[in-house]
Design a protein around this motif. Structure first.
Motif, PDB file in Angstrom:
ATOM      1  N   UNK A  18       9.469  19.927  30.671  1.00  0.00           N
ATOM      2  CA  UNK A  18       8.652  19.276  31.696  1.00  0.00           C
ATOM      3  C   UNK A  18       8.931  19.970  33.018  1.00  0.00           C
ATOM      4  N   UNK A  19       7.854  20.391  33.707  1.00  0.00           N
ATOM      5  CA  UNK A  19       8.014  21.098  34.979  1.00  0.00           C
ATOM      6  C   UNK A  19       7.154  20.435  36.036  1.00  0.00           C
ATOM      7  N   UNK A  20       7.806  20.048  37.157  1.00  0.00           N
ATOM      8  CA  UNK A  20       7.112  19.405  38.268  1.00  0.00           C
ATOM      9  C   UNK A  20       7.491  20.106  39.560  1.00  0.00           C
ATOM     10  N   UNK A  21       6.523  20.753  40.189  1.00  0.00           N
ATOM     11  CA  UNK A  21       6.727  21.470  41.443  1.00  0.00           C
ATOM     12  C   UNK A  21       7.923  22.411  41.357  1.00  0.00           C
ATOM     13  N   UNK A  22       8.005  23.139  40.221  1.00  0.00           N
ATOM     14  CA  UNK A  22       9.034  24.148  40.041  1.00  0.00           C
ATOM     15  C   UNK A  22      10.354  23.636  39.523  1.00  0.00           C
ATOM     16  N   UNK A  23      10.562  22.317  39.490  1.00  0.00           N
ATOM     17  CA  UNK A  23      11.800  21.743  38.956  1.00  0.00           C
ATOM     18  C   UNK A  23      11.588  21.431  37.481  1.00  0.00           C
ATOM     19  N   UNK A  24      12.516  21.898  36.633  1.00  0.00           N
ATOM     20  CA  UNK A  24      12.295  21.866  35.192  1.00  0.00           C
ATOM     21  C   UNK A  24      13.341  21.006  34.478  1.00  0.00           C
ATOM     22  N   UNK A  25      12.864  20.296  33.448  1.00  0.00           N
ATOM     23  CA  UNK A  25      13.704  19.454  32.591  1.00  0.00           C
ATOM     24  C   UNK A  25      13.456  19.873  31.146  1.00  0.00           C
ATOM     25  N   UNK A  26      14.545  20.138  30.400  1.00  0.00           N
ATOM     26  CA  UNK A  26      14.431  20.545  29.006  1.00  0.00           C
ATOM     27  C   UNK A  26      15.073  19.498  28.107  1.00  0.00           C
ATOM     28  N   UNK A  27      14.271  18.940  27.195  1.00  0.00           N
ATOM     29  CA  UNK A  27      14.731  17.954  26.223  1.00  0.00           C
ATOM     30  C   UNK A  27      14.844  18.643  24.876  1.00  0.00           C
ATOM     31  N   UNK A  28      16.043  18.593  24.271  1.00  0.00           N
ATOM     32  CA  UNK A  28      16.354  19.490  23.149  1.00  0.00           C
ATOM     33  C   UNK A  28      16.573  18.790  21.812  1.00  0.00           C
ATOM     34  N   UNK A  29      16.415  17.481  21.721  1.00  0.00           N
ATOM     35  CA  UNK A  29      16.620  16.819  20.443  1.00  0.00           C
ATOM     36  C   UNK A  29      18.017  17.048  19.912  1.00  0.00           C
ATOM     37  N   UNK A  30      18.097  17.474  18.646  1.00  0.00           N
ATOM     38  CA  UNK A  30      19.397  17.693  17.994  1.00  0.00           C
ATOM     39  C   UNK A  30      19.575  19.140  17.543  1.00  0.00           C
TER      40      UNK A  30
END
Length: 741
Positions: free
Chosen positions: A624-636
């Motif tokens: 997920x990327x919002x105004x250049x700030x990124x979040x990575x969700x990786x499960x297992x």
């Protein structure tokens, strides 16, 4: 007198809202100052300070009686007596253990334990147990059930899981007798409603099925089918009405004054019912309220209707200041106060069904602000359901159930009466199920404090007698409560909630007009996080539908709560990395590597290894990327999955990273950590979990990379404002004196 009691209750009720308890020296100063002020015109302030000091001192004793920190997570051999009726269900028994002793340490006075696949366990028995103990700690999420407050209110000093045990002594005393009576009730033929009868007679709700609970909650009738203060008051009222009826018919002996006999018989019946139910705190509260009311009716009616309510409130809080941590405390006193508000000062009491209709109208409207403030669902069918069920249960079911229980020694008589009670319950549940389907309960979005106070005042104005002009203004004051303002997410930004679901995962991502849920939390025997944590949290946050439910893979700690979510909320799209392995009533789409879309200026991307060799590496990742700030969700994903990502050519850089597999050492390889280069890492896991997550080597690796570490087990639910580049917020950061740090 009234002013003094109001001040005393105010000091005692302040305890509920304290972020932390004052030091012992401060409490002593408050108590001394309060005692000095009692002899002056400022005596109300003195009573307030005394009430505050008494409440805080009592709460401090409860906190001091918790398991020592050094024993948190340790397994000890201990022995103690089973207190209350063990709660049986789904292969697990939960029970209280009192008088616990151990050679290694001083233990709290009361423990709450769980035993999976246990032997037969009877109240009153003495057991020697090997228990893995934990300090009272629960998941902390916005608008969800506060387990730590529940434990504190019951003065439970530790929880634990039984590993092994041996019985040292058989059951004895009232506890053993109640348990044997429960088994006799469960053995009778009551049209399949044996468990419901046990709930009505003994207060044991473990015999009610999940479907039964859903029906009761949907129709707002839970209070009718498990012993509460209402049952105690109901039985007392029936006995009072019996004597009054005999007097009016002329069948009461003239030499006996009917009123003291009616009050005394009502009180004895209530106490007997309370003892049968185990005399837990709600029943104690009801007995105290009924005793004050009967005394007022007998001797002090000229003092007005509000005095007994104030006296009862004072007595209950003085006896147990922690009662204010329980929603039932607020609801019971609010209900009685509403009835007093609606029926006192009128030109004449209404008769029969008119009184019942007005009472249900008062409950439906008057309790609405309190239900919303407590985060409880509101039943649209509740007024009609209670209008029918209250007299049904009170006049037909409860007398039959109690009389049948009393006459069980008479062959055929007691069991016959219980069969009739079970038949009545079967018919009642059929009606309630129809009402629940017709108009189920809803949980409205959490309203701000000003809206709750304004709505509460508006409800009181609305319930004034017909013809008073200000009633219209009361209706207008309630409107912000029914449709509370929800602060929208700014365009181009995302609001992320990493929920505290224990050893599992659930992440909510909201944009201005769309909602994504990544994983649904775990489901285990006796507890479904989807139904008990995730769904209430989403509703409290104002979420009414999901645009996407993305289940990273099919493991129960990630997808276990999905069925409850699909049943409770509309879901536009269901996506998963292990779509064929999901056992859900709806078919999921398969995750695709590199799928991209944009909602409200926020970019979403899925990554997936379609040749993964195991379930964990088949996790569907979400960026997920919002105004250049990124979040990575990786499960297992594990090391193999990370290696595949490193060779895929994807830009793995992220400001926020959800540590794969809860921080297991089988994930978070050095190459992957270097490629992502996160500024902050979040671990989603349970406190003192048996897997040892997060592994020390993984924690050290992220620290060496300069990342800030956050943890749902220690911080509760976490809120990230993606696109603003600000620090996250934690639910456990909002201090409450009962919460573990």
């Amino acid at each position: 007198m009234r002013l003094g009691m109001i001040a005393l209750c105010g000091g005692l009720l302040c305890l509920r809202f304290l972020p932390q308890l004052p030091a012992t020296g401060v409490l002593l100063m408050l108590a001394v100052l309060g005692a000095v002020l009692l002899g002056s015109r400022l005596y109300p302030l003195g009573l307030f300070l005394l009430g505050l000091a008494w409440g805080c001192g009592s709460a401090q004793l409860a906190l001091d009686d918790r398991l020592p920190v050094e024993l948190d997570g340790q397994t000890l051999w201990l022995q103690g007596r089973v207190a209350g009726l063990p709660e049986e269900g789904a292969g697990v028994v939960r029970f209280y253990l009192e008088q616990a002793e151990s050679r290694r340490a001083q233990l709290p006075q009361r423990l709450r334990l769980s035993w999976y696949d246990p032997p037969a366990l009877v109240a009153g028995e003495v057991w020697r147990l090997a228990v893995r103990l934990k300090r009272p700690r629960g998941q902390v999420n916005p608008h969800a059930f506060d387990y730590e407050a529940w434990l504190t209110a019951r003065r439970i000093g530790a929880t634990g899981t039984v590993k092994a045990g041996e019985r040292l002594d058989v059951a004895e005393g009232p506890a053993g007798w109640r348990d044997s009576l429960r088994h006799r009730l469960l053995a009778v033929d009551a049209r399949g409603r044996e468990g419901t009868l046990a709930a009505l007679v003994l207060g044991d709700g473990s015999g009610l099925s999940d479907v039964d609970w859903q029906i009761l909650q949907a129709t707002g009738t839970v209070h009718l089918l498990v012993i509460s203060g209402q049952h105690v008051a109901l039985l007392g009222g029936l006995l009072y009405a019996l004597v009054l009826g005999l007097f009016r018919l002329g069948w009461w002996p003239r030499q006996w004054p009917w009123l003291p006999f009616a009050c005394g018989l009502a009180m004895l019946g209530a106490l007997g019912y309370g003892l049968l139910a185990g005399f837990e705190v709600p029943v104690q509260r009801a007995c105290a309220m009924l005793a004050v009311l009967l005394l007022w009716r007998w001797r002090f009616r000229h003092l007005g209707v509000w005095l007994p309510l104030l006296v009862a409130l004072s007595l209950v809080l003085l006896a147990e200041p922690l009662a204010s941590l329980q929603p039932g405390f607020w609801l019971s006193f609010a209900a009685v106060a509403l009835l007093a508000w609606c029926f006192s000062g009128r030109l004449g009491p209404p008769a029969g069904w008119q009184m019942l209709l007005r009472a249900q109208w008062a409950m439906a409207l008057g309790l609405l602000p309190l239900l919303l403030a407590l985060g409880l669902p509101v039943s649209a069918s509740g007024p009609l359901a209670n209008l029918l069920a209250v007299p049904w249960v009170g006049i037909a079911v409860v007398p039959l159930a109690l009389l049948g229980t009393l006459l069980l020694p008479l062959s055929g008589v007691g069991s016959g009466l219980l069969w009739l009670a079970g038949t009545q319950l079967e018919l009642l549940f059929a009606l309630l199920a129809w009402l629940a389907e017709l108009a189920p309960a809803v949980q409205l979005a959490a309203a701000p404090g000003w809206a709750v106070l304004l709505g509460g005042l508006g409800m009181l104005l609305t319930l004034l007698p017909v013809g008073i002009p200000v009633r219209l203004f009361g209706v207008l004051m309630v409107l912000p409560l029914l449709s509370p303002p929800v602060e929208p997410v700014p365009a181009g930004q995302a609001e992320v909630h990493v929920l505290d679901v224990g050893q599992g995962l659930a992440v909510l991502v909201r944009t201005r007009g769309h909602v994504v849920l990544y994983d649904a939390g775990p489901a285990a025997r006796g507890f479904d996080s989807g139904a008990k944590v995730v769904l209430p949290t989403l509703r409290g946050l104002g979420v009414r539908q999901l645009d996407l439910l993305l289940l990273s893979h099919a493991d129960q700690d990630h997808a276990g709560g999905a069925a409850a979510l699909l049943a409770g909320l509309p879901v536009a799209r269901l996506l998963s990395g292990e779509a064929p392995a999901l056992q859900l009533p709806r078919v999921a789409e398969a995750c695709r590597d590199g799928e991209r879309w944009q909602w409200d200026g926020v970019q979403f991307t899925t990554w997936f290894w379609d040749a993964a060799g195991n379930a964990n590496d088949a996790s569907c990742l979400l960026l997920v990327e919002a105004q250049g700030e990124r979040l990575l969700l990786t499960g297992d994903i594990g090391v193999a999955g990370e290696r595949h990502l490193l060779g895929s050519g994807h830009d793995l850089r992220a400001d926020w990273l959800l540590a794969a597999h809860h921080g297991s050492r089988s994930s978070s390889s050095a190459g992957f950590v270097a490629a992502v280069a996160p500024q902050a890492v979040v671990f989603s896991r349970s406190w003192l979990n048996s897997f040892g997550h997060p592994h020390p080597s993984v924690v050290a690796r992220y620290r060496a990379a300069g990342a800030r570490l956050h943890d749902t087990a220690s911080d509760g639910a976490l809120r990230i404002q993606l696109g603003r580049r600000v620090a996250l917020l934690s639910e456990r950061g909002e201090s409450r004196f009962w919460r573990e740090k």
